[in-house]
Design a protein around this motif. Sequence first.
Motif, PDB file in Angstrom:
ATOM      1  N   MET A 282       0.811  -1.103  -0.042  1.00 26.47           N
ATOM      2  CA  MET A 282      -0.081  -0.020   0.031  1.00 26.47           C
ATOM      3  C   MET A 282       0.794   1.320  -0.041  1.00 26.47           C
ATOM      4  SD  MET A 282      -2.833  -1.296  -0.087  1.00 26.47           S
ATOM      5  CE  MET A 282      -4.151  -1.220   0.471  1.00 26.47           C
ATOM      6  N   THR A 283       0.345   2.316  -0.400  1.00 27.62           N
ATOM      7  CA  THR A 283       1.029   3.694  -0.504  1.00 27.62           C
ATOM      8  C   THR A 283       0.213   4.663  -0.460  1.00 27.62           C
ATOM      9  OG1 THR A 283       2.497   4.756  -1.753  1.00 27.62           O
ATOM     10  CG2 THR A 283       1.040   3.747  -3.277  1.00 27.62           C
ATOM     11  N   TYR A 284       0.840   5.952  -0.468  1.00 25.52           N
ATOM     12  CA  TYR A 284      -0.138   7.061  -0.673  1.00 25.52           C
ATOM     13  C   TYR A 284       0.059   7.474  -2.027  1.00 25.52           C
ATOM     14  CZ  TYR A 284      -0.866   7.567   4.233  1.00 25.52           C
ATOM     15  OH  TYR A 284      -1.340   7.365   5.650  1.00 25.52           O
ATOM     16  N   VAL A 285      -0.956   8.264  -2.620  1.00 24.03           N
ATOM     17  CA  VAL A 285      -1.134   8.667  -3.845  1.00 24.03           C
ATOM     18  C   VAL A 285      -1.591  10.323  -3.893  1.00 24.03           C
ATOM     19  CG1 VAL A 285      -2.710   8.329  -5.502  1.00 24.03           C
ATOM     20  CG2 VAL A 285      -2.240   6.564  -4.540  1.00 24.03           C
ATOM     21  N   ILE A 286      -0.852  11.144  -4.851  1.00 24.87           N
ATOM     22  CA  ILE A 286      -0.914  12.388  -5.119  1.00 24.87           C
ATOM     23  C   ILE A 286      -1.990  12.540  -6.117  1.00 24.87           C
ATOM     24  CG2 ILE A 286      -0.199  14.621  -5.680  1.00 24.87           C
ATOM     25  CD1 ILE A 286       2.635  13.742  -4.084  1.00 24.87           C
ATOM     26  N   ALA A 287      -3.164  13.109  -6.099  1.00 26.71           N
ATOM     27  CA  ALA A 287      -4.292  13.297  -7.303  1.00 26.71           C
ATOM     28  C   ALA A 287      -4.235  14.608  -7.746  1.00 26.71           C
ATOM     29  CB  ALA A 287      -5.446  12.924  -6.499  1.00 26.71           C
ATOM     30  N   LEU A 288      -5.272  14.857  -8.583  1.00 35.45           N
ATOM     31  CA  LEU A 288      -5.395  16.034  -9.537  1.00 35.45           C
ATOM     32  C   LEU A 288      -5.484  17.283  -8.710  1.00 35.45           C
ATOM     33  CD1 LEU A 288      -6.615  17.351 -12.161  1.00 35.45           C
ATOM     34  CD2 LEU A 288      -8.856  17.244 -11.196  1.00 35.45           C
ATOM     35  N   PRO A 289      -5.678  17.563  -7.337  1.00 38.20           N
ATOM     36  CA  PRO A 289      -5.576  18.847  -6.938  1.00 38.20           C
ATOM     37  C   PRO A 289      -4.164  19.370  -6.743  1.00 38.20           C
ATOM     38  CG  PRO A 289      -7.124  17.553  -5.628  1.00 38.20           C
ATOM     39  CD  PRO A 289      -6.584  16.711  -6.311  1.00 38.20           C
TER      40      PRO A 289
ATOM     41  N   TYR B 161       4.835  13.219  -7.113  1.00 39.81           N
ATOM     42  CA  TYR B 161       4.302  11.826  -7.401  1.00 39.81           C
ATOM     43  C   TYR B 161       5.063  11.164  -6.200  1.00 39.81           C
ATOM     44  CZ  TYR B 161       3.165  12.812 -12.331  1.00 39.81           C
ATOM     45  OH  TYR B 161       2.718  13.429 -13.584  1.00 39.81           O
ATOM     46  N   ILE B 162       4.382  10.157  -5.676  1.00 40.20           N
ATOM     47  CA  ILE B 162       4.797   9.373  -4.581  1.00 40.20           C
ATOM     48  C   ILE B 162       5.417   8.121  -5.180  1.00 40.20           C
ATOM     49  CG2 ILE B 162       4.433   8.306  -2.437  1.00 40.20           C
ATOM     50  CD1 ILE B 162       2.436  10.417  -1.697  1.00 40.20           C
ATOM     51  N   HIS B 163       6.662   7.858  -4.886  1.00 37.18           N
ATOM     52  CA  HIS B 163       7.141   6.631  -5.399  1.00 37.18           C
ATOM     53  C   HIS B 163       6.419   5.361  -4.672  1.00 37.18           C
ATOM     54  CE1 HIS B 163       9.771   3.376  -6.765  1.00 37.18           C
ATOM     55  NE2 HIS B 163      10.342   4.317  -7.741  1.00 37.18           N
ATOM     56  N   PRO B 164       5.735   4.584  -5.260  1.00 35.68           N
ATOM     57  CA  PRO B 164       5.089   3.571  -4.407  1.00 35.68           C
ATOM     58  C   PRO B 164       6.134   2.394  -3.766  1.00 35.68           C
ATOM     59  CG  PRO B 164       4.789   3.065  -6.883  1.00 35.68           C
ATOM     60  CD  PRO B 164       5.589   4.267  -6.773  1.00 35.68           C
ATOM     61  N   ASP B 165       7.030   2.199  -4.416  1.00 39.38           N
ATOM     62  CA  ASP B 165       8.139   1.354  -3.715  1.00 39.38           C
ATOM     63  C   ASP B 165       9.053   1.835  -2.595  1.00 39.38           C
ATOM     64  OD1 ASP B 165       7.225  -0.785  -5.354  1.00 39.38           O
ATOM     65  OD2 ASP B 165       8.820  -0.113  -6.928  1.00 39.38           O
ATOM     66  N   GLU B 166       9.043   3.225  -2.783  1.00 39.33           N
ATOM     67  CA  GLU B 166       9.951   3.901  -1.560  1.00 39.33           C
ATOM     68  C   GLU B 166       9.189   4.602  -0.337  1.00 39.33           C
ATOM     69  OE1 GLU B 166      12.122   7.117  -3.626  1.00 39.33           O
ATOM     70  OE2 GLU B 166      13.240   5.572  -4.941  1.00 39.33           O
ATOM     71  N   CYS B 167       7.878   4.927  -0.599  1.00 41.96           N
ATOM     72  CA  CYS B 167       6.758   5.234   0.352  1.00 41.96           C
ATOM     73  C   CYS B 167       6.879   4.067   1.560  1.00 41.96           C
ATOM     74  CB  CYS B 167       5.473   5.478  -0.326  1.00 41.96           C
ATOM     75  SG  CYS B 167       4.372   6.062   0.958  1.00 41.96           S
ATOM     76  N   ILE B 168       6.853   4.567   2.684  1.00 40.57           N
ATOM     77  CA  ILE B 168       6.890   3.705   3.848  1.00 40.57           C
ATOM     78  C   ILE B 168       5.575   3.684   4.541  1.00 40.57           C
ATOM     79  CG2 ILE B 168       9.136   3.628   4.161  1.00 40.57           C
ATOM     80  CD1 ILE B 168       8.792   5.642   6.598  1.00 40.57           C
TER      81      ILE B 168
ATOM     82  N   TRP C 197     -11.042  10.330  -8.607  1.00 43.61           N
ATOM     83  CA  TRP C 197      -9.479  10.470  -9.134  1.00 43.61           C
ATOM     84  C   TRP C 197      -8.759   9.004  -9.133  1.00 43.61           C
ATOM     85  CZ3 TRP C 197      -9.814  14.765  -4.914  1.00 43.61           C
ATOM     86  CH2 TRP C 197     -10.049  16.053  -5.620  1.00 43.61           C
ATOM     87  N   ALA C 198      -9.468   7.978  -9.216  1.00 44.42           N
ATOM     88  CA  ALA C 198      -9.058   6.650  -9.232  1.00 44.42           C
ATOM     89  C   ALA C 198      -7.765   6.479 -10.176  1.00 44.42           C
ATOM     90  CB  ALA C 198      -9.881   5.552  -9.213  1.00 44.42           C
ATOM     91  N   ASP C 199      -7.843   7.110 -11.447  1.00 45.48           N
ATOM     92  CA  ASP C 199      -6.382   6.891 -12.373  1.00 45.48           C
ATOM     93  C   ASP C 199      -5.276   7.530 -11.558  1.00 45.48           C
ATOM     94  OD1 ASP C 199      -8.267   5.692 -14.141  1.00 45.48           O
ATOM     95  OD2 ASP C 199      -8.861   7.527 -14.941  1.00 45.48           O
ATOM     96  N   TYR C 200      -5.149   8.277 -10.633  1.00 49.15           N
ATOM     97  CA  TYR C 200      -4.183   8.843 -10.057  1.00 49.15           C
ATOM     98  C   TYR C 200      -3.178   7.794  -9.358  1.00 49.15           C
ATOM     99  CZ  TYR C 200      -5.194  13.352 -12.061  1.00 49.15           C
ATOM    100  OH  TYR C 200      -5.519  14.453 -13.043  1.00 49.15           O
ATOM    101  N   TYR C 201      -3.787   6.890  -9.057  1.00 50.21           N
ATOM    102  CA  TYR C 201      -3.003   5.787  -8.413  1.00 50.21           C
ATOM    103  C   TYR C 201      -2.213   5.165  -9.516  1.00 50.21           C
ATOM    104  CZ  TYR C 201      -1.353   1.204  -6.892  1.00 50.21           C
ATOM    105  OH  TYR C 201      -0.554   0.104  -6.435  1.00 50.21           O
ATOM    106  N   THR C 202      -2.787   4.750 -10.761  1.00 43.85           N
ATOM    107  CA  THR C 202      -2.042   4.472 -11.676  1.00 43.85           C
ATOM    108  C   THR C 202      -0.998   5.401 -12.021  1.00 43.85           C
ATOM    109  OG1 THR C 202      -3.961   3.103 -12.457  1.00 43.85           O
ATOM    110  CG2 THR C 202      -2.161   3.413 -14.213  1.00 43.85           C
TER     111      THR C 202
END
Length: 107
Positions: free
Chosen positions: A1-8, A34-41, A65-70
């Motif tokens: 799991m990770t954090y995601v930055i979206a449209l705002p 952008y938050i790196h999914p492998d580096e985020c703790i 904003w679900a597409d922002y995960y991808t």
Amino acid sequence: MTYVIALPCVDVKDRACIDECPVDCIYEGERMLYIHPDECIDCGACEPVCPVEAIFYEDDVPDKWADYYTANVEFFQEIGSPGGAAKVEPYAMDHPLVTALPPQTMI
């Protein structure tokens, strides 16, 4: 799991989240961060300091904003894992989802 930055974040890039991130996993693109999914703790330090409320835990990203995960994951496909954003300059690119957007303005 990770954090995601979206449209705002698009065309805002406040960077308060970068200052709070203890592992330096928030990278700068041309128009957003952008938050790196492998580096985020998954510490969550970035979320409360975002002035535009653009950061969400992966499971809490609003459907609109679900597409922002991808977008966050795919942004790093060519870059890989540099091991910290401070080691690299801002990237002169964005994910195609962001590139296709018209300029965002604060309302």
